[in-house]
Design an enzyme around this catalytic site. Structure first.
Site, short mmCIF file in Angstrom:
data_model
loop_
_atom_site.label_atom_id
_atom_site.label_comp_id
_atom_site.label_asym_id
_atom_site.label_seq_id
_atom_site.Cartn_x
_atom_site.Cartn_y
_atom_site.Cartn_z
N ARG A 194 -3.72 -54.13 -20.50
CA ARG A 194 -3.46 -53.17 -19.44
C ARG A 194 -4.80 -52.78 -18.84
O ARG A 194 -5.85 -53.08 -19.41
CB ARG A 194 -2.74 -51.92 -19.97
CG ARG A 194 -3.60 -51.07 -20.87
CD ARG A 194 -2.83 -49.88 -21.41
NE ARG A 194 -2.61 -48.85 -20.41
CZ ARG A 194 -3.37 -47.77 -20.26
NH1 ARG A 194 -4.41 -47.58 -21.06
NH2 ARG A 194 -3.10 -46.87 -19.34
N LYS B 18 -10.44 -37.00 -15.80
CA LYS B 18 -11.34 -38.13 -15.60
C LYS B 18 -12.73 -37.67 -15.15
O LYS B 18 -13.62 -38.50 -14.95
CB LYS B 18 -10.73 -39.11 -14.58
CG LYS B 18 -9.51 -39.86 -15.17
CD LYS B 18 -8.85 -40.76 -14.16
CE LYS B 18 -7.57 -41.43 -14.70
NZ LYS B 18 -7.84 -42.47 -15.71
#
Lengths: 354, 199, 315
Positions: free
Chosen positions: A230, A324
């Site tokens: 992924r 993030k």
């Protein structure tokens, strides 16, 4: 010790990921950059697919991708480890999984890149040659005293990207070993020994969506011989591979240095090609987390990527931008990227040419 | 007391309840003595096979008299957590697989005892834990790796490297500590005033 | 996820005793097979005169011997025919298909000591585990009970801290004393008949052994039963399950794919939601909780069956 006698040859670049930051992608490296967004929005999903070789020339051509940054990345890893050996740890019961990883990587590299790597075996007597790093090693498989490091550390000092090894027990996966020097701000030293849910505990939104329940269920049935992959991504200012919590006070201030003039060169999209392999002897799962850095100014040379990156960053859920670590710079990034988005539709999929 | 809902790495605690066992190893500090007393009351067979290790809590609570009155086969009072952990190491040297483990009191004591039990092969899922008393935290500075005991405020100053750290709920069983991360890394000097969160 | 397959040839068939036969498989292309972990099984595919059987068998050889895999099969005369097929029809030179090894009964590498309790054919995973632990120098001990010395498979090959017990000679594993004297950090593994598993489970609990340090091989071979029909609501088919086929095998025979790893009621992969059940589901798995079984909301088609008027499941 593993003495690096690097041979850059005509292919590998001599560059740095710290200090003067001479890292740069060649034009062909930009074209093969693993742009992670297959549509104009981003939200978590269990975006896992079989890790089968595909698209010659792309990062998915082989089980493990060796690219032009290989030699310099390995030199950077050695630098990080010399400063902080806790970045590589293996709990005592994970040594067998380390040997499994040695076998997996040596078999893959010698098969896929015979010009650089060779492996000769006679029973448990192995002979490994890594030409780009200048390594020529004879050792006895399963005997750690014949290698200069433990098996996992030995082989991952020769592999781009981070690795963790997950032991499977009690219907869960436990991150009980790892080599982590190119991470998106998580600490192996702190997280080692945690189960799948604990290790991912700080990730927002995904637990509530049941992402980790489904991902774990999927990974527990991962079979030897059928790896999966992924993509994941984040943002990094400067081509700094080692964004570790340990050194956050050193690289944190760089986040306040962006201007519209320097953003295209300094701001990097950081993409992780994550692949997972069931290991045969230990029944553990190897998790390869290979980080690619691409500067905004390089990425927007592909018009589809410029448009899409603008839309993804602009519309991302604020909790994800905060997690993030780029909420502070999001507006500036959107402003800079907007110049490369004419509003035209984008084609589905990640590849520049599609 | 119970803690507010948090992330999945934050420890959760239950209530000690008697289980069958060849031996009962009970480790407690401070107000944890009350949990041990309740355990003995609900499991009449426990005392004769119990070994209790006790130390005062981080807030000074010393309920040794409660422990001493329970009639355990063995009970020792240690002057501090490190002293208690040395006694624990000796007990574990010849403990048998059929030893039930019970921990009660502050998170720091519970976490360190759990860590040492795990190192000797006791699965952490099978160790019973009940929180009582102080909520001060044991926090590892992710930067210098130093552990600061009895943290009361968020942020706080690392007792080793001096950085100002915010306290996460992210918890490591292996280190028996919460994680502390520099709060002003991006803008050095921009440190919010400490808030008393743990008592 | 499809199951990765290995193409093999039968290299050896050796009768170990009246009930038990050992089979050795090698790769058809002459290459090496993957190493595996002690406790792993492979699913062996059999084309039994028109019926496709897929039975899981523990690997009993040395995990580091990549030149071949060994399984050890006990003939079950009352079973559905898989073991009988292996005993009667499989001979050297035959080409077969097996799955990659899958481990649902792994060693816990953190153990200070591994204590193995085997009953009868339950010796097979331990034989591989002992090989593996010998390579890495870990501490282990085996207690192995069989009906009599003649049925004690591999008794002559097992060396080291091994203790044998024979029902016919009235010698039994001194379970209580044995478990009581184990040091902290011991992991106990049990593979054998159902009664032995319950005995070990109860005794370990009574002595206070940590639940997570006691492990059981819980495979159940699918048992035959009365035939029944089932409606598969997602595929829109109604299929017949004959008495000597499992529901999973009947689905596969009708072209309906279902995920699986163990085919023995342990791994949970083939779990199906029950849409309607007018009658009794005969739950024979180790996966569903007692509440789930009682509510008849789920079924494990690899081992469980149905008796009654009508059954519909989501598949």
């Amino acid at each position: 010790m593993l003495d690096l006698k690097p041979d850059f040859g005509g292919f590998f670049k001599d560059e740095t990921f710290v200090g003067d930051f001479t890292f740069a992608n060649s034009p062909s490296a930009v074209r093969r950059f693993p742009f992670p967004f297959d549509r104009d929005q981003y939200m978590y999903s269990v975006n896992i697919e079989p890790h089968v070789p595909t698209r010659p020339g792309s990062v998915l051509e082989h089980a493990f991708d060796i690219d032009e940054h290989y030699v310099s990345e390995m030199r950077d890893r050695a630098r990080v480890l010399a400063r902080d050996p806790l970045r590589c740890q293996s709990l005592p019961h994970m040594e067998l999984a380390g040997w499994d990883l040695v076998e997996l990587i040596m078999e893959s590299l010698s098969r896929d890149y015979p010009q650089w790597f060779t492996l000769e075996r006679s029973g448990n007597d192995w002979h490994w040659v890594n030409k780009p790093l200048g390594i020529d090693q004879r050792f006895t498989f399963l005997d750690p005293s014949t290698l200069p490091y433990g098996p996992m550390e030995y082989i991952t000092r020769q592999m781009q990207g981070d690795f963790t090894l997950q032991d499977e027990r009690d219907g869960n996966l436990w991150v009980d070993a790892g080599m982590v020097t190119t991470q998106a701000d998580w600490s192996l030293d702190f997280d080692i020994g945690m189960n799948f849910f604990e290790w991912h505990a700080p990730v927002p939104l995904a637990h509530e969506k049941g992402i980790f329940d489904r991902a774990l269920k999927f990974l527990l049935k991962l079979q030897h011989g059928a790896p999966v992959r992924r993509f994941n991504w984040t943002m990094t200012v400067n081509p700094l591979l080692d964004t570790a919590p340990e050194t956050y006070p050193e690289w944190g201030p760089s986040k306040t240095t962006l201007t519209q003039a320097n953003l295209g060169a300094k701001q990097h999209l950081r993409v992780e090609l994550q692949s997972l392999f069931r290991l045969p002897r230990s029944n553990a799962i190897a998790f390869s987390i290979r980080a690619y850095l691409g500067s905004f100014q390089d990425l927007v040379t592909v018009p589809k990527w410029g448009r899409r990156l603008h839309r993804v960053v602009r519309d991302l859920h604020p909790d994800l931008a905060a997690y993030k670590g780029f909420l502070r710079n999001r507006d500036a990034m959107v402003e800079w990227l907007s110049k490369y988005d004419d509003g035209a539709p984008t084609s589905p999929g990640i590849w520049p040419e599609d | 007391m119970s803690f507010p809902p948090s992330i999945k790495s934050r420890p959760v605690y239950g209530v000690l309840s008697p289980r069958p066992g060849q031996a009962h190893l009970i480790i407690a500090d401070g107000e944890g003595a009350g949990a041990v007393a309740d355990l003995f009351a609900s499991g009449p067979g426990i005392a004769e096979r119990a070994h209790v290790l006790y130390t005062p809590g981080p807030n000074g609570t010393d309920d040794w008299a409660v422990i001493a009155g329970l009639g355990a086969a063995q009970a020792q009072r240690a002057a501090s957590v490190p002293t208690l952990l040395f006694r624990l190491a000796r007990v574990l040297l010849d403990a048998k697989a059929g030893t039930q483990c019970y921990l009660a009191g502050s998170e720091g004591l519970i976490g360190q005892a759990e860590r040492d039990l795990m190192a000797q092969g006791v699965p952490h899922q099978d160790i019973q834990k009940e929180h009582r008393g102080s909520t001060v935290r044991r926090v590892q500075c992710v930067h210098c790796k130093g552990v600061t005991e009895n943290v009361r405020t968020d942020p706080f100053q690392c007792s080793h490297c001096g950085l100002h750290l915010f306290v996460r709920d992210h918890y490591s069983r292996r280190l028996a500590a919460f994680q502390g991360v520099c709060i002003d890394a991006e803008e050095p000097g921009n440190i919010p005033p400490p808030v008393e969160k743990f008592a | 996820m499809s199951v990765a397959k290995l193409l093999v040839r039968v290299a050896e068939v050796e009768k170990i005793n009246d009930l038990i036969t050992r089979f050795r498989f090698v790769a058809r292309d002459g290459g090496l097979l993957p190493a595996f972990s002690g406790g792993a099984h492979v699913v062996v595919e059999m084309e039994d005169h028109g019926t496709r059987r897929m039975n899981p068998y523990s690997l009993s050889g040395d995990p580091e011997d990549r030149t071949g895999y060994e399984i050890t099969v006990r003939r079950d005369d009352a079973g559905r025919g898989g073991s009988i097929y292996m005993h009667r029809h499989v001979s050297p030179g035959m080409e077969m298909v097996i799955s990659h090894p899958v481990n649902l009964f792994p060693l816990d590498g953190r153990a200070k000591k591994h204590l193995f309790l085997a009953g009868g054919i339950g010796i097979t995973p331990f034989k591989a585990m002992i090989h593996q632990l010998s390579h890495i120098g870990a501490k282990w001990e085996l207690h192995y009970a069989t009906r009599n010395p003649a049925l004690c498979a591999y008794g002559d090959q097992l060396k080291g801290p091994v203790h044998f017990y024979y029902d016919d000679l009235k010698s039994f594993i001194p379970l209580r004393d044995l478990l009581a004297r184990q040091p902290l950090g011991t992991h106990v593994y049990c593979c054998g008949p159902k009664g032995m598993l319950s005995w070990v489970r109860a005794t370990a609990a009574e002595l206070g052994l940590p639940e997570h340090s006691v492990h059981f091989e819980e495979f159940t071979a699918p048992q035959p039963g009365a035939p029944f029909d089932v409606e598969l609501t997602l595929t829109g088919k109604t299929i017949h399950v004959p008495s000597h086929q499992s529901l999973l095998e009947a689905m596969e025979a009708n072209g309906v794919d279902a995920p699986y790893l163990c085919r023995g009621g342990a791994c949970g992969q083939c779990e199906c939601q029950v849409v309607k059940a007018e009658g009794q589901i005969l739950h024979r798995d180790h996966w569903l909780t007692d509440e789930e079984k009682a509510s008849n909301s789920k079924i494990m088609p690899c081992v469980s069956r149905f008796e009654g008027r009508s059954l519909a499941i989501e598949r």
